[in-house]
Design an enzyme around this catalytic site. Structure first.
Site, PDB file in Angstrom:
ATOM      1  N   ASP A 215      -3.120  10.731  16.081  1.00 54.21           N
ATOM      2  CA  ASP A 215      -4.087  10.525  14.689  1.00 54.21           C
ATOM      3  C   ASP A 215      -4.724   8.814  14.885  1.00 54.21           C
ATOM      4  O   ASP A 215      -4.520   8.292  14.382  1.00 54.21           O
ATOM      5  CB  ASP A 215      -3.019  10.302  13.421  1.00 54.21           C
ATOM      6  CG  ASP A 215      -4.694  10.684  12.361  1.00 54.21           C
ATOM      7  OD1 ASP A 215      -5.475  10.579  12.242  1.00 54.21           O
ATOM      8  OD2 ASP A 215      -3.465   9.963  11.136  1.00 54.21           O
TER       9      ASP A 215
ATOM     10  N   LYS B 289       8.221  -0.194   5.630  1.00 58.09           N
ATOM     11  CA  LYS B 289       7.627   1.123   5.093  1.00 58.09           C
ATOM     12  C   LYS B 289       9.026   1.992   4.593  1.00 58.09           C
ATOM     13  O   LYS B 289      10.251   1.667   4.959  1.00 58.09           O
ATOM     14  CB  LYS B 289       7.357   1.645   6.200  1.00 58.09           C
ATOM     15  CG  LYS B 289       5.927   3.003   6.082  1.00 58.09           C
ATOM     16  CD  LYS B 289       5.567   3.192   7.030  1.00 58.09           C
ATOM     17  CE  LYS B 289       4.541   4.419   6.993  1.00 58.09           C
ATOM     18  NZ  LYS B 289       3.426   4.814   7.950  1.00 58.09           N
TER      19      LYS B 289
ATOM     20  N   VAL C 280       4.767   0.660   1.395  1.00 57.36           N
ATOM     21  CA  VAL C 280       4.160  -0.080   2.563  1.00 57.36           C
ATOM     22  C   VAL C 280       4.267  -1.234   1.624  1.00 57.36           C
ATOM     23  O   VAL C 280       3.672  -2.099   1.012  1.00 57.36           O
ATOM     24  CB  VAL C 280       3.564  -0.508   3.189  1.00 57.36           C
ATOM     25  CG1 VAL C 280       4.230  -1.925   4.300  1.00 57.36           C
ATOM     26  CG2 VAL C 280       3.385   1.043   4.313  1.00 57.36           C
TER      27      VAL C 280
ATOM     28  N   GLY D 297       0.767  -1.308  -0.247  1.00 58.43           N
ATOM     29  CA  GLY D 297      -0.244  -0.250   0.075  1.00 58.43           C
ATOM     30  C   GLY D 297       1.408   0.980   0.286  1.00 58.43           C
ATOM     31  O   GLY D 297       2.112   1.199   0.345  1.00 58.43           O
ATOM     32  N   GLU D 298       0.092   2.156   0.137  1.00 59.76           N
ATOM     33  CA  GLU D 298       0.529   3.659  -0.363  1.00 59.76           C
ATOM     34  C   GLU D 298       0.186   4.523   0.896  1.00 59.76           C
ATOM     35  O   GLU D 298      -1.252   4.537   0.914  1.00 59.76           O
ATOM     36  CB  GLU D 298       0.299   4.420  -1.519  1.00 59.76           C
ATOM     37  CG  GLU D 298       1.458   5.237  -2.230  1.00 59.76           C
ATOM     38  CD  GLU D 298       2.476   5.166  -3.398  1.00 59.76           C
ATOM     39  OE1 GLU D 298       3.333   5.247  -2.247  1.00 59.76           O
ATOM     40  OE2 GLU D 298       1.728   3.218  -4.018  1.00 59.76           O
ATOM     41  N   GLY D 299       0.870   5.550   1.440  1.00 49.96           N
ATOM     42  CA  GLY D 299       0.772   6.395   2.439  1.00 49.96           C
ATOM     43  C   GLY D 299       1.153   7.556   2.120  1.00 49.96           C
ATOM     44  O   GLY D 299       1.877   7.573   1.105  1.00 49.96           O
ATOM     45  N   GLY D 300       0.782   8.181   3.014  1.00 45.38           N
ATOM     46  CA  GLY D 300       1.438   9.953   2.459  1.00 45.38           C
ATOM     47  C   GLY D 300       2.756  10.118   2.464  1.00 45.38           C
ATOM     48  O   GLY D 300       3.458  11.163   1.780  1.00 45.38           O
ATOM     49  N   MET D 301       3.434   8.975   3.276  1.00 46.09           N
ATOM     50  CA  MET D 301       5.314   9.535   3.259  1.00 46.09           C
ATOM     51  C   MET D 301       5.541   8.688   2.140  1.00 46.09           C
ATOM     52  O   MET D 301       6.998   8.752   2.597  1.00 46.09           O
ATOM     53  CB  MET D 301       5.471   9.559   4.374  1.00 46.09           C
ATOM     54  CG  MET D 301       5.023  11.050   5.554  1.00 46.09           C
ATOM     55  SD  MET D 301       5.420  11.323   7.146  1.00 46.09           S
ATOM     56  CE  MET D 301       7.311  11.632   6.366  1.00 46.09           C
ATOM     57  N   GLY D 302       5.111   7.490   2.165  1.00 48.40           N
ATOM     58  CA  GLY D 302       5.765   6.294   1.532  1.00 48.40           C
ATOM     59  C   GLY D 302       5.531   5.358   1.616  1.00 48.40           C
ATOM     60  O   GLY D 302       3.975   5.385   1.256  1.00 48.40           O
TER      61      GLY D 302
END
Ligand SMILES: Nc1ncnc2c1ncn2[C@@H]1O[C@H](COP(=O)(O)OP(=O)(O)OP(=O)(O)O)[C@@H](O)[C@H]1O
Length: 573
Positions: free
Chosen positions: A158, A63, A48, A41-46
């Site tokens: 969060d 990550k 995974v 998957g993809e998050g805001g900073m990078g």
């Protein structure tokens, strides 16, 4: 995410599509031992990845910080802070972080346990509201994870269902792992304050779960996590978050000024026990002094449900709110409505407020302006925000809090309908590569309804969803263009009479999908009247059920929760 009042505007924003994408590491080996198998998957900073240790053949999640952020020292620091924070909390319900290092191309990564399961947001999406018997152990695990974090001096900041992973452990299908300490605040780490990682005045978090004090940009303490846990518990039991709106500001304003609808009246068929409802409402008190003192106290209350201990005390708070119920914030301009009325007392067992409502009231007004200023900085991407902030502050200065506090709410007067945000501009896409999103929106009966597709950051319009009707051009409809990107893109779907939804999509190619919009629920007069008549007072022992219930309400089987855009800012604040 979000810049604070008067702070320099970040040059890039996490949710904005970016051309510089992270390099694909699939097939590579990190530190000579972690083989990268596939992208998870993809998050805001990078990104995974699924990785496997070459020798012990154990699977891990890896990550990796996006290449585009790798050269920014503060972002590397923020990224590794997630690893550091989580590894400081040795508790079985906190995701385990075991290693970290540099990638061959100069970025950084950390290794965490691979979680084979799904997050609680997906669980609610798939299964709808969850019964108390199942929610209880889930919430207890979340409370324990956070209690351990707080004991280690770490505030998560969060908390939301997306950050609570549900995995199978032994026979337990609901073993919880709390993750994503990416914006965690290490309270004992005074140095990080200086480095700008966690400064007062900044707004962090996801709006649907954000405490009033977070929305104000005030210095957070562990009770922001208590508040978020109240919201999570509400969502798990009812299938929906307590506050939704078309704009970020709209949601934050509700957290500051509105009392949530009692879960038992929202989903009467769920038979949510009175003690459980009181726990949610106590965790969600606007004034943090009135919440559970800590996660251990909240866990104890959850544990005690059904033991005969009775409901925890929920204090009726008098909270001033804008008369329109929401601050309009469209296209980077903010307008603050006049303040009138008081918010009805919350359901649950009542006792006299112990703290000064006036203090809270004034604090909230100030905070709203502060929040508006912060969001203005975020939305406008430019240098005009200081002026807007000053304008808003000037407007605040002209408010007369004491006078407006006395204006009574007229129970016979219908509240003004919340205005639908009018897009002021068409989304500018010149010079960027685009892909087409073909979105069909339907009502719960399967009828096609046409909706606007907006950018939630500035309400600029991308276009309309599939018209359905031949006469409206259904045959020629090819979708709406958005900027091509490997990063998540949030689009806001708005149709009159229906609850808006924010969709998170990866616009890597043309995509087709269908969503169901839920009709907007109408407030009943009965609720308003009972709200007016119930002053803050001690509970009447004769009345054991203080939550006003509507006369009739159709059973809600499965309400998809609102997805929310994540407001985290990986750009130094
Ligand atoms: N330990 C893990 N095991 C399995 N999958 C994971 C793990 N951590 C993250 N993922 C998957 O990778 C995705 C991206 O995770 P990440 O934490 O980067 O994103 P996020 O939480 O959506 O974004 P952000 O970092 O901006 O909060 C998640 O949505 C999840 O599906």
């Amino acid at each position: 995410m979000i810049a604070g009042a008067g702070d320099p505007v970040p040059e890039v924003v996490a949710t904005a599509p970016s051309a510089a994408l992270s390099e694909d590491l699939v097939g590579q080996t990190l530190l000579g031992r972690y083989e990268i198998i596939k992208r998870l998957g993809e998050g805001g900073m990078g990104t995974v990845y699924l990785g496997e240790h070459k020798t012990i053949k154990k699977r891990f999640a890896v990550k990796v910080l996006s290449q585009e952020f790798a050269h920014k020292e503060d972002l590397r620091e923020r990224f590794l802070q997630e690893a550091r924070a989580a590894s400081m909390i040795p508790q079985e319900n906190v995701v385990e972080i075991t290693d970290f290092g540099d990638t061959p191309n100069g970025s950084v990564f950390f290794i965490m346990e691979f979680l084979d399961g799904e997050d609680l947001s997906d669980t609610v999406k798939d299964q709808g509201q969850i019964p108390w018997a199942r929610v209880k152990p889930i919430m207890l695990q979340i409370c324990r994870a956070l209690a351990a974090a707080h004991d280690a001096g770490i505030i998560h900041r969060d908390m939301k269902p997306e950050n609570c992973y549900r995995i199978k452990r032994g026979k337990n299908e609901d073993f919880i792992k709390v993750l994503d300490f990416g914006i965690a605040k290490v309270t004992s780490d005074e140095g990080s304050e200086g480095k700008g990682l966690t400064r007062t005045g900044m707004i962090f978090g996801t709006p649907e779960y954000m405490s009033p004090e977070q929305a104000q940009g005030a210095k957070p303490d562990h009770r922001v996590d208590v508040y978020a846990c109240g919201v999570i518990m509400y969502e798990l039991l009812t299938g929906r978050v307590p506050f939704t709106a078309d704009t970020f500001m709209g949601i934050l304003t509700k957290h500051m000024f509105e009392v949530p609808e009692a879960p038992s009246s929202l989903v009467p068929e769920a038979n949510i026990p009175e003690e459980v409802e009181a726990i949610i409402l106590k965790a969600m008190q606007k004034d943090r002094e009135l919440r559970f003192a800590d996660m251990t106290e909240m866990a104890a209350a959850i544990e005690a449900v059904g033991s005969g201990a009775g409901a925890v005390a929920v204090v009726a708070e008098n909270i001033a709110r804008p008369s329109t119920g929401e601050m309009a914030f469209t296209g980077g301009r903010q307008t603050m409505a006049g303040v009138a009325g008081t918010v009805p007392p919350v359901a649950g067992a009542y006792e006299e407020p112990q703290s000064s409502n006036k203090g809270l009231y004034i604090g909230v007004i100030g905070g709203l302006v502060l929040a508006a200023a912060g969001i203005g900085g975020f939305l406008a991407f430019g240098g005009k925000d200081k002026q807007k902030t000053e304008d808003a502050q000037a407007q605040q200065a002209t408010e007369e809090p004491a006078a407006v506090a006395e204006q009574p709410e007229d129970p016979e007067v219908e509240p003004e309908p919340e205005p639908e945000p009018e897009p002021e501009k068409v989304k500018e896409l010149t010079g960027v590569e685009t892909v087409n999103l073909f979105i069909t929106t339907k009502d719960p009966d399967g009828e096609v309804i046409q909706a606007k597709i907006l950018d939630p950051l500035d309400n600029a319009i991308y276009g309309m969803t599939y018209p359905g009707d031949e006469a409206e051009g259904a045959k020629d409809y090819v979708g709406v263009p958005v900027a091509k990107s490997k990063q998540a893109l949030n689009v806001l779907i708005v149709a009159k009479g229906y609850e808006s939804q924010v969709l998170e999509k990866y616009p890597t190619r043309d995509k087709k999908f269908e969503i169901v919009l839920q009709p907007v629920k109408k407030a009943t007069k009965k609720t308003k009247k009972s709200s007016k008549k119930t002053p803050a007072k001690k509970p009447d022992p004769a009345k054991t059920d203080p939550a006003p219930k509507p006369e009739t309400k159709p059973a809600k089987k499965k309400t998809p929760p609102r997805l929310s855009p994540d407001l985290k800012d990986p750009f130094g604040n």
